[in-house]
Design a protein around this motif. Structure first.
Motif, PDB file in Angstrom:
ATOM      1  N   ALA A 361      40.359  49.948  48.465  1.00  0.00           N
ATOM      2  CA  ALA A 361      40.695  50.151  46.877  1.00  0.00           C
ATOM      3  C   ALA A 361      40.088  49.160  46.161  1.00  0.00           C
ATOM      4  O   ALA A 361      39.682  49.973  44.454  1.00  0.00           O
ATOM      5  CB  ALA A 361      42.248  49.859  46.532  1.00  0.00           C
ATOM      6  N   VAL A 362      39.185  48.397  46.259  1.00  0.00           N
ATOM      7  CA  VAL A 362      37.895  47.461  45.899  1.00  0.00           C
ATOM      8  C   VAL A 362      37.136  47.745  45.866  1.00  0.00           C
ATOM      9  O   VAL A 362      36.623  48.232  44.891  1.00  0.00           O
ATOM     10  CB  VAL A 362      37.834  46.228  46.463  1.00  0.00           C
ATOM     11  N   GLU A 363      36.831  48.726  46.054  1.00  0.00           N
ATOM     12  CA  GLU A 363      35.313  49.786  45.854  1.00  0.00           C
ATOM     13  C   GLU A 363      35.425  51.075  45.322  1.00  0.00           C
ATOM     14  O   GLU A 363      34.888  51.079  43.967  1.00  0.00           O
ATOM     15  CB  GLU A 363      35.305  50.413  47.140  1.00  0.00           C
ATOM     16  N   LEU A 364      36.930  51.634  45.177  1.00  0.00           N
ATOM     17  CA  LEU A 364      37.417  52.617  43.993  1.00  0.00           C
ATOM     18  C   LEU A 364      37.129  52.168  42.675  1.00  0.00           C
ATOM     19  O   LEU A 364      37.039  52.638  42.250  1.00  0.00           O
ATOM     20  CB  LEU A 364      38.164  53.449  44.389  1.00  0.00           C
ATOM     21  N   ALA A 365      37.719  50.999  43.043  1.00  0.00           N
ATOM     22  CA  ALA A 365      38.431  50.456  41.427  1.00  0.00           C
ATOM     23  C   ALA A 365      37.141  49.106  40.777  1.00  0.00           C
ATOM     24  O   ALA A 365      36.834  49.133  39.514  1.00  0.00           O
ATOM     25  CB  ALA A 365      39.646  49.504  41.547  1.00  0.00           C
ATOM     26  N   ASP A 366      36.555  48.786  42.071  1.00  0.00           N
ATOM     27  CA  ASP A 366      35.302  47.912  41.303  1.00  0.00           C
ATOM     28  C   ASP A 366      35.466  46.638  41.120  1.00  0.00           C
ATOM     29  O   ASP A 366      35.032  45.952  40.259  1.00  0.00           O
ATOM     30  CB  ASP A 366      34.331  48.867  40.454  1.00  0.00           C
ATOM     31  N   THR A 367      36.920  46.340  41.268  1.00  0.00           N
ATOM     32  CA  THR A 367      37.157  45.765  40.572  1.00  0.00           C
ATOM     33  C   THR A 367      38.560  44.189  41.889  1.00  0.00           C
ATOM     34  O   THR A 367      38.511  45.272  42.463  1.00  0.00           O
ATOM     35  CB  THR A 367      37.863  45.052  39.431  1.00  0.00           C
ATOM     36  N   THR A 368      38.422  43.148  41.408  1.00  0.00           N
ATOM     37  CA  THR A 368      39.182  42.887  42.674  1.00  0.00           C
ATOM     38  C   THR A 368      41.117  42.433  42.196  1.00  0.00           C
ATOM     39  O   THR A 368      41.749  41.704  42.678  1.00  0.00           O
ATOM     40  CB  THR A 368      38.934  41.137  42.780  1.00  0.00           C
ATOM     41  N   HIS A 369      40.578  43.177  41.040  1.00  0.00           N
ATOM     42  CA  HIS A 369      42.513  42.135  39.591  1.00  0.00           C
ATOM     43  C   HIS A 369      43.296  43.007  41.020  1.00  0.00           C
ATOM     44  O   HIS A 369      43.102  44.519  41.197  1.00  0.00           O
ATOM     45  CB  HIS A 369      41.873  43.097  38.496  1.00  0.00           C
ATOM     46  N   PRO A 370      44.362  42.529  41.085  1.00  0.00           N
ATOM     47  CA  PRO A 370      45.106  42.823  41.615  1.00  0.00           C
ATOM     48  C   PRO A 370      46.107  43.533  41.671  1.00  0.00           C
ATOM     49  O   PRO A 370      46.185  44.870  42.211  1.00  0.00           O
ATOM     50  CB  PRO A 370      46.015  41.507  41.993  1.00  0.00           C
ATOM     51  N   VAL A 371      46.409  44.123  40.433  1.00  0.00           N
ATOM     52  CA  VAL A 371      47.207  44.993  39.289  1.00  0.00           C
ATOM     53  C   VAL A 371      46.270  46.964  39.539  1.00  0.00           C
ATOM     54  O   VAL A 371      46.768  47.761  39.679  1.00  0.00           O
ATOM     55  CB  VAL A 371      47.910  44.563  38.602  1.00  0.00           C
ATOM     56  N   THR A 372      44.980  46.545  38.949  1.00  0.00           N
ATOM     57  CA  THR A 372      43.993  47.452  39.346  1.00  0.00           C
ATOM     58  C   THR A 372      44.074  48.079  40.859  1.00  0.00           C
ATOM     59  O   THR A 372      43.769  49.137  40.869  1.00  0.00           O
ATOM     60  CB  THR A 372      42.661  47.373  38.260  1.00  0.00           C
ATOM     61  N   VAL A 373      43.922  46.986  41.782  1.00  0.00           N
ATOM     62  CA  VAL A 373      43.261  47.363  43.129  1.00  0.00           C
ATOM     63  C   VAL A 373      44.819  48.032  43.428  1.00  0.00           C
ATOM     64  O   VAL A 373      44.791  49.095  44.523  1.00  0.00           O
ATOM     65  CB  VAL A 373      43.584  46.138  44.122  1.00  0.00           C
TER      66      VAL A 373
END
Length: 464
Positions: A361-373
């Motif tokens: 999910a981090v790779e897909l979202a390109d962020t580690t922000h909890p809600v976005t992940v």
């Protein structure tokens, strides 16, 4: 490079978790021509550790919180999980780090023993979130974690639990993406009903806490659905030691099946030994069989052949060549046993499996922000998990679709090894018997409405 070569290397040098992981991969998973005089690039990388280094372009580390019991009766469901996480993190770090927005970051696991009490756990969790800036918190769940859950939901922190019975509409940022305890226990009951149709009378026991009572509700429902006769039920305090007394009470009505539900590992082992010494030779059904070699040694191989549970070893042939969402299960299993011999248990792989899903999910979202992940993890209703296709589920049972439910293995001990005999569909069972399960959960005070109401201030109640 052959198996003897790898073995000699392991003996000659103390390798990190990641290096051992890659060495075992080289030995076990790569097709190697023994006549080749020049090693392949992948073989050289595995032996020399010459992977992309963590260089100056790396920013602050990405930290993962691990808040679960590391002492007390549930300790074995804590430390072994930490060990599995460390193998996963070392593998990511050895390969250059976690890639986020074009930058690589080292992964760190921050650990706290939630068995130390509510105040200490809340302080440690606040420190993880506010000072150390963790991006995900992993937990076994249950009573020891409950005091910090309101704070974490207020902070919109992504939390992964192994107990979906922790879920409710008040926990929108909490998910159960790996283990869906105790829902998967229905598959063992269903399988046993088909292969041992003459074993009809069941005696159950369970600890009377947030881990044990939901499990008891599931086993009650599963046995009722399969037409078994429940002749005895014993609920015991989590700190009890009287396993001989519990087993004697269970045997009083001459059952064909003894069910330990989801007793903690030390209790599970003691109950099994007590049943053997009291002359029981029927079927045993339980959630886990951690350290089953010890149980075999203290009972007998024939006795343990009748033990049905839910957690395989990851060198199981039925896990080979699959598309399941767990990277190289046999290699992970071999690495774990190389580093922590004799310690493999039900949770050794589970938190690492969560981290695989999170990483994707981090790779897909390109962020580690909890809600976005979290949004990336739930972008589709269906997705793969450790044992195949799964679906986000839970509104009727938990008030929210935050449990990833699919197939789950039924396991028997064969020739001294935990082996999968069938993958049972948890979703198919729920489609047929969800109302029955809700009734038994209600009888034991374990519905999400009952749990929330128990935590409300006097004079307030939930709407019907």
């Amino acid at each position: 490079m052959n198996q003897n070569c790898v073995g000699n290397l392991l003996l000659a040098k103390k390798f990190s978790c990641a290096e051992t992981y890659f060495l075992v991969s080289a030995c076990k998973n790569w097709a190697i021509d023994e006549n080749m005089s020049t090693p392949t690039l992948s073989q050289r990388l595995a032996v020399t550790g010459s992977l992309r280094p963590l260089g100056a372009q790396n920013r602050s580390p990405v930290r993962i919180g691990f808040v679960t019991p590391l002492s007390g009766p549930e300790a074995e469901w804590g430390q072994q999980g930490v060990d599995g996480c460390q193998i996963w993190a070392d593998g990511i770090n050895q390969s250059g780090g976690l890639m986020v927005a074009g930058r690589r970051h080292r992964v760190e696991i921050i650990v706290h023993d939630s068995a130390l009490g509510a105040e200490a756990t809340l302080q440690a969790t606040r420190d993880m979130v506010e000072r150390q800036r963790v991006r995900l918190i992993l937990t076994l769940g249950g009573a020891s974690f409950a005091p910090v859950l309101p704070y974490l939901m207020q902070r919109r922190m992504l939390v992964a639990t192994l107990l979906p019975t922790d879920l409710s509409p008040d926990t929108p940022f909490m998910i159960a993406p790996s283990e869906v305890h105790p829902l998967f226990n229905v598959t063992g009951v269903d399988w046993l009903a088909r292969v041992a149709p003459n074993a009809r009378k069941v005696a159950l026991c369970s600890q009377s806490d947030q881990l044990g009572l939901p499990s008891l509700a599931v086993y009650r429902a599963a046995f009722e659905a399969s037409g078994h006769q429940m002749v005895k039920e014993v609920q015991y305090a989590p700190d009890t030691k009287d396993t001989d007394g519990i087993v004697a009470a269970m045997l009083a009505d001459d059952p064909d099946i003894l069910c330990w539900c989801s007793s903690a590992p030390p209790m599970m082992q003691a109950l099994t030994e007590a049943a053997y010494h009291q002359g029981f030779r029927g079927e045993i059904l339980a959630c886990t069989a951690d350290n089953y070699p010890r149980m075999i040694a203290r009972t007998s191989a024939d006795f343990m052949d009748k033990y049905t549970f839910q957690f395989p070893d990851f060198d199981d042939p039925k896990l080979a060549d699959t598309a399941f969402f767990f990277r190289r299960p046999k290699t992970f299993f071999d690495t774990y046993n190389q580093l922590f011999p004799g310690k493999w248990n039900a949770v050794s792989w589970e938190y690492a499996s969560v981290l695989d899903l999170w990483h994707n999910a981090v790779e897909l979202a390109d962020t580690t922000h909890p809600v976005t992940v979290l949004a990336a993890m739930k972008r589709r209703q269906e997705m793969p998990h450790a044992f195949g296709p799964a679906r986000w589920y839970g509104t009727k049972l938990f008030g929210i679709d935050n449990a990833l439910v699919g197939d789950w293995p039924v396991v028997k001990i064969r020739d001294g090894h935990a082996r999968i005999v069938e993958f049972g569909s948890v979703l198919n069972w729920l489609d047929q018997h969800e109302d029955l399960l809700r009734r038994h959960m209600s009888d034991l005070g374990q519905t999400w409405q009952q749990r929330l109401e128990a935590n409300l201030l006097p004079g307030f109640s939930l709407p019907a």
